[in-house]
Design a protein around this motif. Structure first.
Motif, PDB file in Angstrom:
ATOM      1  N   ARG A   1     -31.487  76.063  65.242  1.00  0.00           N
ATOM      2  CA  ARG A   1     -32.682  76.342  64.269  1.00  0.00           C
ATOM      3  C   ARG A   1     -33.293  77.712  64.729  1.00  0.00           C
ATOM      4  O   ARG A   1     -33.697  78.714  63.780  1.00  0.00           O
ATOM      5  CB  ARG A   1     -33.752  75.491  64.308  1.00  0.00           C
TER       6      ARG A   1
ATOM      7  N   LEU B   1     -25.000  68.456  64.519  1.00  0.00           N
ATOM      8  CA  LEU B   1     -26.094  68.379  65.721  1.00  0.00           C
ATOM      9  C   LEU B   1     -27.098  67.282  65.254  1.00  0.00           C
ATOM     10  O   LEU B   1     -28.105  67.031  66.028  1.00  0.00           O
ATOM     11  CB  LEU B   1     -26.853  69.717  65.650  1.00  0.00           C
ATOM     12  N   GLU B   2     -26.910  66.476  64.069  1.00  0.00           N
ATOM     13  CA  GLU B   2     -28.071  65.423  63.878  1.00  0.00           C
ATOM     14  C   GLU B   2     -27.493  64.130  64.592  1.00  0.00           C
ATOM     15  O   GLU B   2     -28.263  63.077  64.620  1.00  0.00           O
ATOM     16  CB  GLU B   2     -27.896  65.339  62.338  1.00  0.00           C
TER      17      GLU B   2
ATOM     18  N   GLN C   1     -29.529  71.634  69.011  1.00  0.00           N
ATOM     19  CA  GLN C   1     -30.117  71.743  67.564  1.00  0.00           C
ATOM     20  C   GLN C   1     -31.473  72.569  67.369  1.00  0.00           C
ATOM     21  O   GLN C   1     -31.525  73.305  66.311  1.00  0.00           O
ATOM     22  CB  GLN C   1     -30.741  70.441  67.160  1.00  0.00           C
TER      23      GLN C   1
END
Length: 405
Positions: free
Chosen positions: A174, A142-143, A170
């Motif tokens: 989280r 997801l980066e 993302q």
């Protein structure tokens, strides 16, 4: 149905082009006979064009982006060359002029193919980056981000949309990890803190039930210990229940109000016995704010602050409840002369489950101050803490809207 729609669209586009040919012919002074001769060539050419475009469409559906761009330029040039050949055969254009125009059309074909390849290369590179980003996201990275493409507004919009989606995913991941971590911490902390009072109650009940203890003094002492453990359990369960309600957004705008003096008296009453046992001085100074209208939920905040103050203040100390109204709102503070809080721990005292030094903490799952903060913030206020080791701590609540009369 899709094939017929495609053919109709192709026929309409070709018909528009044919109509334009007749308009130009009429504008250049061609008479009816010449326009009829022109129609004899244009109508068959129209049918051939539609058929060729339909066949080419099937191939282009499987072609790469570069091949499609090149094909578009090549088709236009091929049709122009075919028209030029027909016109030269019919003596409308001399062979010299036809040759010159043919060379120019071939040059145009080369220029068009070159432009198509350059455009396709830029678009293909942009689509490759989009594909790589989408694949990475699908694999759990997801980066991954596409970034700026500079490949036209459509592809740039698609890239921004994909990056925004990745950012939202993302953030959602989280929050999910934080929620899972909080859930594990909750289970671990509550399980640990429930074990001590439950074990104590169980041991005393078994001792009484097995006849090991039967003398009245010990029975009374056991009854007092069991009541203390039960009260401890009830307090933790109440904190958990209210904390979950606040997390779920259960607190809403309340119309019910209570006088501050009544809330303070109720909160002080819950810790009076413990304070007397430790010979602590309980002082209340409301400075004329007794009749300030407050949410009944404030009593839970004051109870938690007072319980902590009494627990961490050594014998012969003092615990004070102070209040002050101003033009901006109401401030209520609980101060003690206890052991204080280390500076490195002061910023974390309102965190759920946080404990600076377990040796200085009594029972509880670290929920009291976190619950107090969430209640105050849900009421539109704020809570702060200041402390000095071996000198004591002061927790201040500010509630706007409860202005001085």
């Amino acid at each position: 149905m899709t094939i017929w729609r495609t053919l109709l669209l192709l026929a309409a586009a070709a018909a528009v082009g044919a109509a334009g040919t007749f308009v130009v012919g009429a504008a250049t002074g061609m008479d009816g006979g010449e326009l009829g001769d022109l129609a004899a060539f244009v109508v068959p050419a129209l049918l051939v064009t539609v058929a060729a475009m339909a066949l080419a469409g099937r191939w282009l559906a499987r072609a790469t982006l570069a091949q499609r761009f090149v094909a578009v330029g090549a088709v236009g040039t091929a049709i122009a060359l075919a028209n030029l050949w027909v016109l030269s055969r019919q003596m409308f254009v001399s062979e010299h002029d036809a040759t010159l125009l043919g060379v120019l059309l071939l040059y145009s074909l080369g220029a068009g193919v070159g432009a198509a390849l350059v455009t396709a290369r830029t678009s293909t590179r942009a689509l490759g980056r989009l594909t790589a980003t989408a694949r990475a996201l699908g694999e759990g990275d997801l980066e991954a981000r596409t970034g700026a493409l500079d490949a036209g507004p459509e592809l740039d919009t698609l890239a921004r949309t994909l990056d925004e989606m990745a950012s939202r995913l993302q953030e959602a991941q989280r929050r999910e990890r934080d929620a899972e971590s909080t859930r594990r911490d909750l289970i671990s902390a509550v399980s640990h803190d429930l074990r001590t009072p439950l074990a104590s109650v169980r041991a005393m009940v078994e001792a009484v039930d097995d006849g090991i203890v039967d003398d009245p003094p010990t029975m009374r002492r056991y009854a007092g210990e069991m009541r203390r453990s039960v009260n401890q359990l009830v307090g933790m369960v109440d904190d958990l229940f209210e904390l979950v309600q606040l997390d779920a957004g259960a607190i809403e705008a309340e119309s019910e109000r209570a006088r501050l003096g009544e809330l303070v008296d109720s909160a002080v009453a819950t810790v009076r016995l413990q304070a007397e046992t430790k010979r602590l001085e309980l002082v209340t100074r409301l400075n004329g704010a007794d009749d300030a209208p407050c949410s009944p939920r404030l009593v839970r905040v004051l109870q938690n602050l007072l319980v902590n103050a009494v627990r961490h203040t050594p014998a012969d100390g003092s615990v004070r409840v102070e209040a002050r109204r101003s033009a901006t709102g109401l401030e209520v503070a609980v101060a003690d002369t206890g052991e204080g809080i280390a500076p490195e721990d002061l910023d974390h005292v309102f965190d759920v489950f946080y404990r600076s030094d377990p040796s200085r903490h009594g029972a509880g799952a670290g929920l009291g101050l976190a619950l107090a903060k969430r209640i105050v913030e849900a009421l539109g206020g704020r809570i702060s803490a200041e402390s000095e080791l071996s000198r004591g701590s002061r927790f201040a609540i500010f509630l706007p809207g409860v202005a001085e009369r």
